[in-house]
Scaffold this motif. Sequence first.
Motif, PDB file in Angstrom:
ATOM      1  N   MET A 108      14.829 -20.494  11.899  1.00  0.00           N
ATOM      2  CA  MET A 108      15.360 -19.371  12.692  1.00  0.00           C
ATOM      3  C   MET A 108      16.200 -19.949  13.836  1.00  0.00           C
ATOM      4  SD  MET A 108      15.923 -16.327  13.473  1.00  0.00           S
ATOM      5  CE  MET A 108      15.355 -15.615  11.954  1.00  0.00           C
ATOM      6  N   GLU A 118      30.239  -5.635   3.294  1.00  0.00           N
ATOM      7  CA  GLU A 118      28.823  -6.002   3.220  1.00  0.00           C
ATOM      8  C   GLU A 118      28.520  -7.281   3.989  1.00  0.00           C
ATOM      9  OE1 GLU A 118      30.650  -6.229   0.429  1.00  0.00           O
ATOM     10  OE2 GLU A 118      30.270  -8.128  -0.590  1.00  0.00           O
ATOM     11  N   LEU A 119      29.592  -7.987   4.463  1.00  0.00           N
ATOM     12  CA  LEU A 119      29.353  -9.167   5.282  1.00  0.00           C
ATOM     13  C   LEU A 119      28.938  -8.799   6.699  1.00  0.00           C
ATOM     14  CD1 LEU A 119      32.398 -11.423   4.297  1.00  0.00           C
ATOM     15  CD2 LEU A 119      30.017 -11.807   3.709  1.00  0.00           C
ATOM     16  N   PRO A 148      26.459  -7.002   8.195  1.00  0.00           N
ATOM     17  CA  PRO A 148      25.107  -7.267   8.742  1.00  0.00           C
ATOM     18  C   PRO A 148      24.907  -8.728   9.125  1.00  0.00           C
ATOM     19  CG  PRO A 148      24.960  -5.891   6.800  1.00  0.00           C
ATOM     20  CD  PRO A 148      26.389  -6.300   6.902  1.00  0.00           C
ATOM     21  N   SER A 149      25.409  -9.658   8.323  1.00  0.00           N
ATOM     22  CA  SER A 149      25.241 -11.078   8.664  1.00  0.00           C
ATOM     23  C   SER A 149      26.017 -11.435   9.920  1.00  0.00           C
ATOM     24  CB  SER A 149      25.717 -11.961   7.514  1.00  0.00           C
ATOM     25  OG  SER A 149      24.989 -11.664   6.361  1.00  0.00           O
ATOM     26  N   LYS A 167      26.652  -9.438  12.299  1.00  0.00           N
ATOM     27  CA  LYS A 167      25.902  -8.867  13.408  1.00  0.00           C
ATOM     28  C   LYS A 167      24.716  -9.750  13.800  1.00  0.00           C
ATOM     29  CE  LYS A 167      24.548  -4.414  14.956  1.00  0.00           C
ATOM     30  NZ  LYS A 167      23.641  -3.349  14.678  1.00  0.00           N
ATOM     31  N   ARG A 169      24.393 -13.021  13.361  1.00  0.00           N
ATOM     32  CA  ARG A 169      24.847 -14.232  14.063  1.00  0.00           C
ATOM     33  C   ARG A 169      25.267 -13.885  15.483  1.00  0.00           C
ATOM     34  NH1 ARG A 169      28.211 -15.158   9.613  1.00  0.00           N
ATOM     35  NH2 ARG A 169      27.067 -16.128   7.904  1.00  0.00           N
ATOM     36  N   CYS A 221      23.989 -11.542  17.377  1.00  0.00           N
ATOM     37  CA  CYS A 221      22.757 -11.416  18.167  1.00  0.00           C
ATOM     38  C   CYS A 221      22.251 -12.778  18.600  1.00  0.00           C
ATOM     39  CB  CYS A 221      21.655 -10.733  17.358  1.00  0.00           C
ATOM     40  SG  CYS A 221      21.925  -8.994  17.131  1.00  0.00           S
ATOM     41  N   ARG A 259      21.468  -5.744   2.491  1.00  0.00           N
ATOM     42  CA  ARG A 259      21.575  -7.155   2.112  1.00  0.00           C
ATOM     43  C   ARG A 259      22.218  -7.956   3.236  1.00  0.00           C
ATOM     44  NH1 ARG A 259      24.932 -10.205  -1.544  1.00  0.00           N
ATOM     45  NH2 ARG A 259      26.513  -8.590  -1.250  1.00  0.00           N
ATOM     46  N   PHE A 260      21.745  -9.197   3.440  1.00  0.00           N
ATOM     47  CA  PHE A 260      22.346 -10.087   4.429  1.00  0.00           C
ATOM     48  C   PHE A 260      22.957 -11.275   3.695  1.00  0.00           C
ATOM     49  CE2 PHE A 260      21.121  -8.507   8.578  1.00  0.00           C
ATOM     50  CZ  PHE A 260      20.079  -7.650   8.293  1.00  0.00           C
ATOM     51  N   PRO A 261      24.266 -11.196   3.383  1.00  0.00           N
ATOM     52  CA  PRO A 261      24.869 -12.280   2.612  1.00  0.00           C
ATOM     53  C   PRO A 261      24.895 -13.606   3.380  1.00  0.00           C
ATOM     54  CG  PRO A 261      26.446 -10.488   2.966  1.00  0.00           C
ATOM     55  CD  PRO A 261      25.193 -10.111   3.662  1.00  0.00           C
ATOM     56  N   ARG A 262      24.763 -14.700   2.627  1.00  0.00           N
ATOM     57  CA  ARG A 262      24.916 -16.064   3.147  1.00  0.00           C
ATOM     58  C   ARG A 262      23.866 -16.458   4.166  1.00  0.00           C
ATOM     59  NH1 ARG A 262      31.482 -15.640   3.732  1.00  0.00           N
ATOM     60  NH2 ARG A 262      31.802 -15.257   1.517  1.00  0.00           N
ATOM     61  N   LEU A 263      22.797 -15.660   4.318  1.00  0.00           N
ATOM     62  CA  LEU A 263      21.762 -16.048   5.272  1.00  0.00           C
ATOM     63  C   LEU A 263      20.448 -16.329   4.575  1.00  0.00           C
ATOM     64  CD1 LEU A 263      22.499 -13.615   8.198  1.00  0.00           C
ATOM     65  CD2 LEU A 263      22.894 -16.050   8.131  1.00  0.00           C
ATOM     66  N   TYR A 295      19.035 -18.914   3.723  1.00  0.00           N
ATOM     67  CA  TYR A 295      18.249 -20.052   4.200  1.00  0.00           C
ATOM     68  C   TYR A 295      17.276 -19.683   5.316  1.00  0.00           C
ATOM     69  CZ  TYR A 295      22.000 -20.135   7.690  1.00  0.00           C
ATOM     70  OH  TYR A 295      22.903 -19.792   8.653  1.00  0.00           O
ATOM     71  N   LEU A 296      17.438 -18.484   5.901  1.00  0.00           N
ATOM     72  CA  LEU A 296      16.498 -18.063   6.942  1.00  0.00           C
ATOM     73  C   LEU A 296      15.168 -17.622   6.352  1.00  0.00           C
ATOM     74  CD1 LEU A 296      18.692 -15.942   9.344  1.00  0.00           C
ATOM     75  CD2 LEU A 296      17.848 -18.243   9.685  1.00  0.00           C
ATOM     76  N   LEU A 299      10.693 -11.332  11.889  1.00  0.00           N
ATOM     77  CA  LEU A 299      11.800 -11.666  12.765  1.00  0.00           C
ATOM     78  C   LEU A 299      11.347 -11.544  14.208  1.00  0.00           C
ATOM     79  CD1 LEU A 299      14.987  -9.905  11.347  1.00  0.00           C
ATOM     80  CD2 LEU A 299      14.334 -12.296  11.154  1.00  0.00           C
ATOM     81  N   LEU A 348      15.750 -10.276  17.933  1.00  0.00           N
ATOM     82  CA  LEU A 348      16.648 -10.065  16.803  1.00  0.00           C
ATOM     83  C   LEU A 348      16.432  -8.680  16.206  1.00  0.00           C
ATOM     84  CD1 LEU A 348      18.850 -11.358  15.220  1.00  0.00           C
ATOM     85  CD2 LEU A 348      17.163 -12.533  13.811  1.00  0.00           C
ATOM     86  N   LEU A 381      19.373  -5.837  15.922  1.00  0.00           N
ATOM     87  CA  LEU A 381      19.877  -5.350  14.641  1.00  0.00           C
ATOM     88  C   LEU A 381      19.496  -3.907  14.359  1.00  0.00           C
ATOM     89  CD1 LEU A 381      19.122  -8.417  12.359  1.00  0.00           C
ATOM     90  CD2 LEU A 381      21.349  -7.656  13.147  1.00  0.00           C
ATOM     91  N   VAL A 420      19.777  -0.852   8.575  1.00  0.00           N
ATOM     92  CA  VAL A 420      19.738  -2.312   8.642  1.00  0.00           C
ATOM     93  C   VAL A 420      18.339  -2.883   8.428  1.00  0.00           C
ATOM     94  CG1 VAL A 420      20.443  -4.301   9.972  1.00  0.00           C
ATOM     95  CG2 VAL A 420      21.593  -2.142  10.314  1.00  0.00           C
TER      96      VAL A 420
END
Lengths: 196, 211
Positions: free
Chosen positions: A1, A57-58, A60-61, A63, A65, A67, B39-43, B45-46, B63, B67, B71, B78
């Motif tokens: 995290m 759809e990108l 949320p990610s 957002k 980062r 935060c 969905r949270f793309p590309r994350l 690894y968390l 979480l 955070l 969110l 979300v």
Amino acid sequence: MFCEKAVELIRELHRMTDGQLPAFNEDGLRQVLQEMEALYEQNQADVNEAKAEGRAELIPSIKLRHCCLLRNQRCLTAYLYDRLLRMRALRWEYGSVLPANVRFHMCAEEVQWFSQYKKSLASFMRSLGGGEGLDLTQDMKPPKSLYIEVRCLKDHGEFEIDDGTVILLKKNSQHFLPRWKCEQLIRQGVLEHVVS
Amino acid sequence: MDTQSYLPVEPGVGMEENFLSLDDILLSHERLPIRTECRFPRLGYLERSTDAQDIPEGTKMELPLWLSKGLYEKKRRVLSVELPKVYREGWRTVFNADPNVVDLHKMGPYYYGLGSQMLHFDSPENPEIAQTLLQTFVGRFRRNMDSSQNAYNEDTSALVERLDCLEKALFASGQSGLNGFQSWEKGRASQLTASSLVLNYRKRKMADGPP
């Protein structure tokens, strides 16, 4: 995290509840700034991709980062601010000259801040009392008498009082001195106020 | 009373956090069970239980509060936050029955703080949670105040170990008032003393002195 290093900095300060100033964690600060840079770059890339290809759809990610960036910023600001509060306390407790071991814990900018604070405080104190000046760091407890009995706790060398006489402050010697001259030394633990 | 020169930023009251307060930053580091609603793309690894590149919708994970707050959106597009055990129906009945019995330090050291922050997540149980928090505090207050005002010059660890952070801060300030009053009674109020900050520095210097 994310943001674990930033919270570690906060914990470091939080552990010292009595107001002492720990060494400036330059390494920790650098690591947090590096994490922020990495997050920012990833976000920039994603934002450009989202705008160019309409990939909502990108978001949320992005957002998430964002935060993390805000959180790191908060932790760093709070870390630096709390250190300032501790340094301010040092001016009031120790006086204007800090011992070397404390000064080593301050980074260059903090030393600069401290000398600016000293100057502001001094010019403020000088402006009080119709231009005569008033030392606010004296008489923290209401005085009961002009002269007080003090005992020396450690060797401090020679000490001159207002009428010119020089007193030798040797360990365990006792003296009857004007209150305003001794207050600073008592607060620093060199003298001890003897109350009969 | 030894005048305090170091005045840290205090924690916020109720649902507000103070941006610069160290206590509030540590409080908002506590983890909450959540469920992702998108969905949270590309994350990926968390979320260590899978090797996926993205975090899929409907994942249950933990979480930190900061955070989750950042969110969270009212329309729940979300994530949705589950109430931690201590604030649910079961524990709430225990608290309502007898608040003095509970070890609030074990229930999460930031019981009141985290509870107040949970109200941000629009749970239908919010009024009951708020009510329980208030009643627990009121129920425990009398005993805490009594013990902080009467424990003079003794080992208070048994009294303090079951208190949460807010109560500990109140206890400490009660003790400081008590010590100040006692020293005034003994006529020590006018005695000039070395600053406690200076003494602590000296102790530390001796502790990490030459080997």
